[in-house]
Design an enzyme around this catalytic site. Structure first.
Site, mmCIF file in Angstrom:
data_model
loop_
_atom_site.group_PDB
_atom_site.id
_atom_site.type_symbol
_atom_site.label_atom_id
_atom_site.label_comp_id
_atom_site.label_asym_id
_atom_site.label_seq_id
_atom_site.Cartn_x
_atom_site.Cartn_y
_atom_site.Cartn_z
ATOM 1 N N LYS A 85 -38.009 -24.691 76.257
ATOM 2 C CA LYS A 85 -36.784 -24.683 77.056
ATOM 3 C C LYS A 85 -36.956 -23.690 78.200
ATOM 4 O O LYS A 85 -37.041 -22.482 77.986
ATOM 5 C CB LYS A 85 -35.589 -24.307 76.188
ATOM 6 C CG LYS A 85 -34.242 -24.363 76.917
ATOM 7 C CD LYS A 85 -33.119 -24.046 75.952
ATOM 8 C CE LYS A 85 -31.770 -24.080 76.650
ATOM 9 N NZ LYS A 85 -30.664 -23.776 75.716
ATOM 10 N N LYS A 132 -37.258 -29.355 77.509
ATOM 11 C CA LYS A 132 -36.068 -29.297 78.357
ATOM 12 C C LYS A 132 -36.308 -28.348 79.529
ATOM 13 O O LYS A 132 -36.700 -27.202 79.289
ATOM 14 C CB LYS A 132 -34.882 -28.815 77.520
ATOM 15 C CG LYS A 132 -33.566 -28.708 78.283
ATOM 16 C CD LYS A 132 -32.447 -28.201 77.386
ATOM 17 C CE LYS A 132 -31.141 -28.098 78.175
ATOM 18 N NZ LYS A 132 -30.043 -27.560 77.347
#
Length: 327
Positions: A196, A249
Site C-alpha cells: 500500500k 494498492k
C-alpha cells in the site's frame, strides 16, 4: 512479394469471433469486489461529490443495494464504515454495535450468498484520522496492533467472511492471525493490504470515508511510490505471517509491482482500483473526452493481465452490467 517470408499475425485478428477465440485475458463477474460505504442514521443516500455514482448509504438502504449487486452477478463486497462518533483510539471500529459490524450482520442475514469482506483499519474512527494510536505526534505501532486485533475479531464475530487489514502497521498480519485463531476464527482468511503506497490517488476516498488525517500525512507507515523492492519485502512478511490474499494498492500506476508480486508469491493477488483512478475516468467521461465503458474495461483487463486475480473497484456494478449485455 511471393518469395518474401514473414509472419501473418493479422490472421488471428480478422473478426470479432476470431479475436475472442484467441483472447488471453478475460474479465469476469467473479473477479469483481464492490466497495460500499455504510453510515449511521436512516434514509441516508448521499452521493460522494468527488465520486459520481458512489454513495454513502444507511442500513435501511443496504439490503436493497446488496440484492442488486448479487443480481448483477457480483459475488463479493468490501464494507467501509463511516461512524457518527470518533475518538482518539477509534473505539467504534471494534464496538460490537459499530456500523460495520451491524452492516455485516445485516448482509449475511439478508443476502447470505455474498462474500463479505471487512476493511480493518482505524482511520475512519479516530478523531485524528490516522490508522493507529497517536502519542506525542507519533503513530505508535505495537499499541495500534492491539486495537486492530480487537477490530478484526469483532468483525469476524459479526460474520465477516474475510478480514482485510489496511493499516500498514508492522506485524499487523501476524497479530490479527493470532487474534483470530485464539478467538476461534481459524478459518477466517486475511486479505492483507500487503503493498500500500502513500499515493495521491486516495483523495476522493477520504471524502467518502471521512478519513483525512488531521495533521501530517501517512508517509511514515505507507510506502514510498518510488520503491519497488520494498514491495517484495512487505509482501514477503505478510506471506510469512499468514496472509491468504495480497492486495496491491493503488493498481493502475503500480502494474509493474502487481506483476512482481504475482510472479513471486503463490497467493491470490488483489488489485485495488482506487478512488482517484475512478474519479479521473468519471470526470473525463462526463466531459465527453473518453468512452467510459471502453476505457474502464481496458484498464481492468490490464490489471488482470498484470497478474491480479481479483479487483476491488467502484466500477463493479457498471462492469457487471456491461458484461451482462455482452452475454
Amino acid at each position: 512479394m511471393r518469395d518474401l517470408q514473414f509472419a501473418r499475425h493479422r490472421r488471428l485478428r480478422t473478426s470479432q469471433s476470431m479475436r475472442a477465440l484467441v483472447r488471453e485475458t478475460h474479465l469476469q463477474h467473479t473477479d469483481l469486489i464492490y466497495p460500499i460505504f455504510v453510515v449511521e442514521g436512516n434514509g441516508v443516500k448521499n452521493e460522494v461529490a468527488s465520486m459520481p455514482g458512489v454513495y454513502q448509504i444507511s442500513l435501511d438502504y443496504l439490503t436493497e443495494e446488496m440484492k442488486e449487486v448479487r443480481h448483477l452477478g457480483i459475488q463479493s463486497v468490501i464494507i467501509f464504515g463511516v461512524p457518527q462518533e470518533k475518538d482518539a483510539v477509534g473505539s467504534q471500529a471494534y464496538c460490537d454495535q459499530g456500523i460495520v459490524q451491524q452492516a455485516i450482520r445485516q448482509v449475511k442475514r439478508d443476502v447470505p450468498e455474498l462474500t463479505v469482506i471487512a476493511d480493518t483499519c482505524l482511520c475512519q474512527y479516530t478523531d485524528h484520522g490516522h490508522c493507529g494510536v497517536v502519542k506525542e505526534g507519533e503513530i505508535v505501532n505495537d499499541e495500534s496492533l492491539e486495537l486492530l486485533v480487537q477490530t478484526a475479531v469483532s468483525q469476524a464475530k459479526a460474520g465477516a467472511d474475510i478480514i482485510a487489514p489496511s493499516n500498514m502497521m508492522d506485524g499487523f498480519v501476524a497479530a490479527i492471525r493470532r487474534g483470530l485463531d485464539e478467538a476461534g476464527y481459524v478459518h477466517t482468511p486475511i486479505m492483507s493490504y500487503a503493498v500500500k503506497y502513500a499515493s495521491s490517488f486516495y483523495g476522493p476516498f477520504r471524502d467518502a470515508a471521512h478519513s483525512s488525517p488531521q495533521f501530517g500525512d501517512r508517509r511514515a507507515y505507507q510506502m514510498d511510490p518510488a520503491n519497488r523492492l520494498e514491495a517484495i519485502r512487505e509482501a514477503q512478511s505478510d506471506v510469512e505471517e499468514g496472509a491468504d490474499f495480497l492486495i496491491v494498492k493503488p493498481a493502475l500506476a503500480y502494474l509493474d509491482i502487481m506483476r512482481d508480486v504475482k510472479n513471486r508469491f503463490p497467493l491470490p493477488v488483489v488489485a485495488y482500483n482506487v478512488s482517484g483512478e475512478y474519479s479521473m475516468i468519471k470526470a473525463a467521461a462526463q466531459n465527453g473526452w473518453v468512452n467510459e465503458q471502453e476505457i474502464v474495461l481496458e484498464k481492468l483487463t490490464a490489471m488482470k493481465r498484470a497478474g491480479c486475480d481479483l479487483i476491488i473497484t467502484y466500477f463493479a456494478k457498471d462492469v457487471a452490467k456491461w458484461l451482462n449485455e455482452k452475454q
